[in-house]
Design a protein around this motif. Structure first.
Motif, PDB file in Angstrom:
ATOM      1  N   UNK A  55      19.401  64.076  -4.336  1.00  0.00           N
ATOM      2  CA  UNK A  55      18.610  63.230  -3.431  1.00  0.00           C
ATOM      3  C   UNK A  55      18.806  61.745  -3.664  1.00  0.00           C
ATOM      4  N   UNK A  56      20.040  61.319  -3.971  1.00  0.00           N
ATOM      5  CA  UNK A  56      20.260  59.932  -4.380  1.00  0.00           C
ATOM      6  C   UNK A  56      21.067  59.105  -3.381  1.00  0.00           C
ATOM      7  N   UNK A  57      21.441  59.677  -2.237  1.00  0.00           N
ATOM      8  CA  UNK A  57      22.265  58.946  -1.281  1.00  0.00           C
ATOM      9  C   UNK A  57      21.614  57.669  -0.776  1.00  0.00           C
ATOM     10  N   UNK A  58      20.360  57.750  -0.370  1.00  0.00           N
ATOM     11  CA  UNK A  58      19.651  56.565   0.129  1.00  0.00           C
ATOM     12  C   UNK A  58      19.471  55.536  -0.976  1.00  0.00           C
ATOM     13  N   UNK A  59      19.098  55.993  -2.175  1.00  0.00           N
ATOM     14  CA  UNK A  59      18.902  55.062  -3.284  1.00  0.00           C
ATOM     15  C   UNK A  59      20.190  54.318  -3.622  1.00  0.00           C
ATOM     16  N   UNK A  60      21.313  55.021  -3.531  1.00  0.00           N
ATOM     17  CA  UNK A  60      22.603  54.391  -3.797  1.00  0.00           C
ATOM     18  C   UNK A  60      22.875  53.288  -2.775  1.00  0.00           C
ATOM     19  N   UNK A 106       8.756  68.053   1.794  1.00  0.00           N
ATOM     20  CA  UNK A 106      10.009  68.016   2.542  1.00  0.00           C
ATOM     21  C   UNK A 106      10.960  69.028   1.918  1.00  0.00           C
ATOM     22  N   UNK A 107      11.655  69.779   2.758  1.00  0.00           N
ATOM     23  CA  UNK A 107      12.596  70.785   2.294  1.00  0.00           C
ATOM     24  C   UNK A 107      14.017  70.304   2.580  1.00  0.00           C
ATOM     25  N   UNK A 108      14.853  70.315   1.552  1.00  0.00           N
ATOM     26  CA  UNK A 108      16.292  70.086   1.727  1.00  0.00           C
ATOM     27  C   UNK A 108      16.977  71.357   1.235  1.00  0.00           C
ATOM     28  N   UNK A 109      17.407  72.162   2.178  1.00  0.00           N
ATOM     29  CA  UNK A 109      17.875  73.524   1.935  1.00  0.00           C
ATOM     30  C   UNK A 109      19.379  73.552   2.160  1.00  0.00           C
ATOM     31  N   UNK A 110      20.145  73.744   1.083  1.00  0.00           N
ATOM     32  CA  UNK A 110      21.600  73.849   1.196  1.00  0.00           C
ATOM     33  C   UNK A 110      21.967  75.315   1.371  1.00  0.00           C
ATOM     34  N   UNK A 111      22.648  75.601   2.470  1.00  0.00           N
ATOM     35  CA  UNK A 111      22.976  76.984   2.803  1.00  0.00           C
ATOM     36  C   UNK A 111      24.467  77.100   3.145  1.00  0.00           C
ATOM     37  N   UNK A 122       8.295  60.447  -2.370  1.00  0.00           N
ATOM     38  CA  UNK A 122       9.221  60.682  -1.263  1.00  0.00           C
ATOM     39  C   UNK A 122       8.649  59.999  -0.020  1.00  0.00           C
ATOM     40  N   UNK A 123       9.457  59.149   0.602  1.00  0.00           N
ATOM     41  CA  UNK A 123       9.009  58.416   1.791  1.00  0.00           C
ATOM     42  C   UNK A 123       9.793  58.920   2.996  1.00  0.00           C
ATOM     43  N   UNK A 124       9.088  59.257   4.051  1.00  0.00           N
ATOM     44  CA  UNK A 124       9.756  59.738   5.264  1.00  0.00           C
ATOM     45  C   UNK A 124      10.541  58.606   5.933  1.00  0.00           C
ATOM     46  N   UNK A 125      11.668  58.983   6.510  1.00  0.00           N
ATOM     47  CA  UNK A 125      12.530  58.003   7.167  1.00  0.00           C
ATOM     48  C   UNK A 125      11.791  57.279   8.296  1.00  0.00           C
ATOM     49  N   UNK A 126      11.013  58.011   9.066  1.00  0.00           N
ATOM     50  CA  UNK A 126      10.309  57.386  10.194  1.00  0.00           C
ATOM     51  C   UNK A 126       9.263  56.381   9.702  1.00  0.00           C
ATOM     52  N   UNK A 127       8.683  56.639   8.528  1.00  0.00           N
ATOM     53  CA  UNK A 127       7.707  55.704   7.969  1.00  0.00           C
ATOM     54  C   UNK A 127       8.407  54.438   7.491  1.00  0.00           C
ATOM     55  N   UNK A 128       9.562  54.609   6.840  1.00  0.00           N
ATOM     56  CA  UNK A 128      10.344  53.440   6.417  1.00  0.00           C
ATOM     57  C   UNK A 128      10.692  52.568   7.617  1.00  0.00           C
ATOM     58  N   UNK A 129      11.164  53.190   8.692  1.00  0.00           N
ATOM     59  CA  UNK A 129      11.543  52.420   9.880  1.00  0.00           C
ATOM     60  C   UNK A 129      10.336  51.695  10.463  1.00  0.00           C
ATOM     61  N   UNK A 130       9.207  52.390  10.535  1.00  0.00           N
ATOM     62  CA  UNK A 130       8.005  51.801  11.121  1.00  0.00           C
ATOM     63  C   UNK A 130       7.508  50.614  10.313  1.00  0.00           C
ATOM     64  N   UNK A 131       7.707  50.650   8.994  1.00  0.00           N
ATOM     65  CA  UNK A 131       7.270  49.550   8.136  1.00  0.00           C
ATOM     66  C   UNK A 131       8.270  48.398   8.127  1.00  0.00           C
ATOM     67  N   UNK A 132       9.557  48.708   8.084  1.00  0.00           N
ATOM     68  CA  UNK A 132      10.574  47.678   7.891  1.00  0.00           C
ATOM     69  C   UNK A 132      10.903  46.921   9.173  1.00  0.00           C
ATOM     70  N   UNK A 133      10.882  47.610  10.314  1.00  0.00           N
ATOM     71  CA  UNK A 133      11.292  46.971  11.560  1.00  0.00           C
ATOM     72  C   UNK A 133      10.433  45.751  11.912  1.00  0.00           C
ATOM     73  N   UNK A 134       9.101  45.841  11.886  1.00  0.00           N
ATOM     74  CA  UNK A 134       8.294  44.640  12.184  1.00  0.00           C
ATOM     75  C   UNK A 134       8.531  43.517  11.174  1.00  0.00           C
ATOM     76  N   UNK A 181      12.348  71.114  -3.023  1.00  0.00           N
ATOM     77  CA  UNK A 181      10.983  70.983  -2.503  1.00  0.00           C
ATOM     78  C   UNK A 181      10.472  69.626  -2.976  1.00  0.00           C
ATOM     79  N   UNK A 182      10.328  68.681  -2.052  1.00  0.00           N
ATOM     80  CA  UNK A 182      10.053  67.293  -2.396  1.00  0.00           C
ATOM     81  C   UNK A 182       8.660  66.906  -1.915  1.00  0.00           C
ATOM     82  N   UNK A 183       7.757  66.477  -2.827  1.00  0.00           N
ATOM     83  CA  UNK A 183       6.364  66.208  -2.461  1.00  0.00           C
ATOM     84  C   UNK A 183       6.230  65.027  -1.511  1.00  0.00           C
TER      85      UNK A 183
END
Length: 297
Positions: A192-197, A117-122, A1-13, A108-110
């Protein structure tokens, strides 16, 4: 699992270093006009861009999709997604866990370190009250659903919530405009497949454009039909599976619960079927773009 902020920090430069890519952000598209020879994008700062093809990756509300007159099938789930990060005493060993609760899935995503990371549907009616709790009370509610298999929990960083919805565009483009990511499809986060799609959309579109250019074709005229044919089936299949799973696992009627439990038990006892589900979840089934396979364009 990769955090969104880490992806942005790596991809933007990396994007800014590509000589063939003009990075204009921050900028907002005021509108796009299209004709047989190309497309013009007007930016809110007064600049105008001319291109053979426009890729609309402007999210589920997609002003470019709406301006092109492309309709969509859409509905709202009676659920809210709550997202946060927790630190736990015990290592997760890279294992993801998903609890199927009456209100919806609790994932519960490692992540790196002893964090998940917690993705809690309520239920949408309850979510605002949970979000309004002080940290200690919120953590107590989270712990009830998380369980004690990783020891004591602590919140790391802020928490967010967002309404859950479904969307599938009637078409994936129109005359020199193609829809990418959530502009074309929004699915339930149960798998958890929206981004991958969306990543597969980008990889497929890049492959189609490069191949069209190599053959000397006008990419704006040649890309839409093969892109829609390629991507529509993948998105529809995953949208149907995630919607069906959410409805099945959120249903409290005993017959549904019994069928669900029998199905899960059967999958657990059939390793080939389990591996097939895993390959689907990792996006390794079906026609894969070269970039997804790790190959150069």
């Amino acid at each position: 699992i990769v955090e969104n902020r880490v992806l942005r920090r790596m991809l933007w430069p990396q994007a800014r270093r590509l000589p063939q890519l003009a990075v204009l952000a921050p900028a907002t598209v005021a509108g796009v006009t299209r004709d047989d020879s190309g497309a013009d994008a007007a930016l809110t700062d007064g600049r105008r861009l001319r291109a053979a093809l426009v890729a609309a990756a402007d999210g589920r509300l997609s002003p470019l999709r709406n301006a092109a007159g492309i309709g969509a099938v859409t509905w709202s789930y009676p659920q809210t997604g709550i997202v946060c990060t927790v630190h736990h005493q015990e290592p997760h060993r890279g294992i993801a866990v998903e609890h199927f609760l009456p209100a919806g899935p609790f994932a519960i995503l490692p992540m790196t370190g002893d964090r998940s990371s917690i993705v809690w549907t309520e239920a949408a009616a309850l979510a605002p009250a949970l979000m309004a709790l002080e940290d200690d009370a919120f953590l107590a509610e989270l712990t009830r659903r998380f369980g004690d298999h990783l020891g004591a929990l602590a919140l790391e960083g802020p928490r967010w919530s967002y309404p859950l919805s479904f969307l599938h565009a009637a078409r994936y483009g129109a005359g020199r405009l193609v829809l990418v990511g959530e502009a074309a499809h929004v699915i339930h986060p149960i798998a958890g497949q929206g981004l991958n799609l969306g990543i597969r959309d980008v990889a497929a579109l890049a492959e189609i454009i490069v191949d069209a250019r190599r053959r000397g074709f006008d990419i704006g005229a040649a890309a839409l039909a093969p892109y829609e044919q390629w991507r529509r089936l993948d998105a529809l299949l995953l949208a149907g599976v995630t919607d069906g799973l959410n409805r099945l696992f959120s249903n409290r009627l005993p017959p549904f619960q019994a069928t669900r439990d029998l199905g899960l038990a059967a999958v657990d006892r059939l390793p080939p079927l389990k591996r097939l589900f895993m390959r689907h979840a990792m996006g390794l089934v079906g026609r894969l773009p070269r970039l997804v396979r790790g190959e150069a364009l």
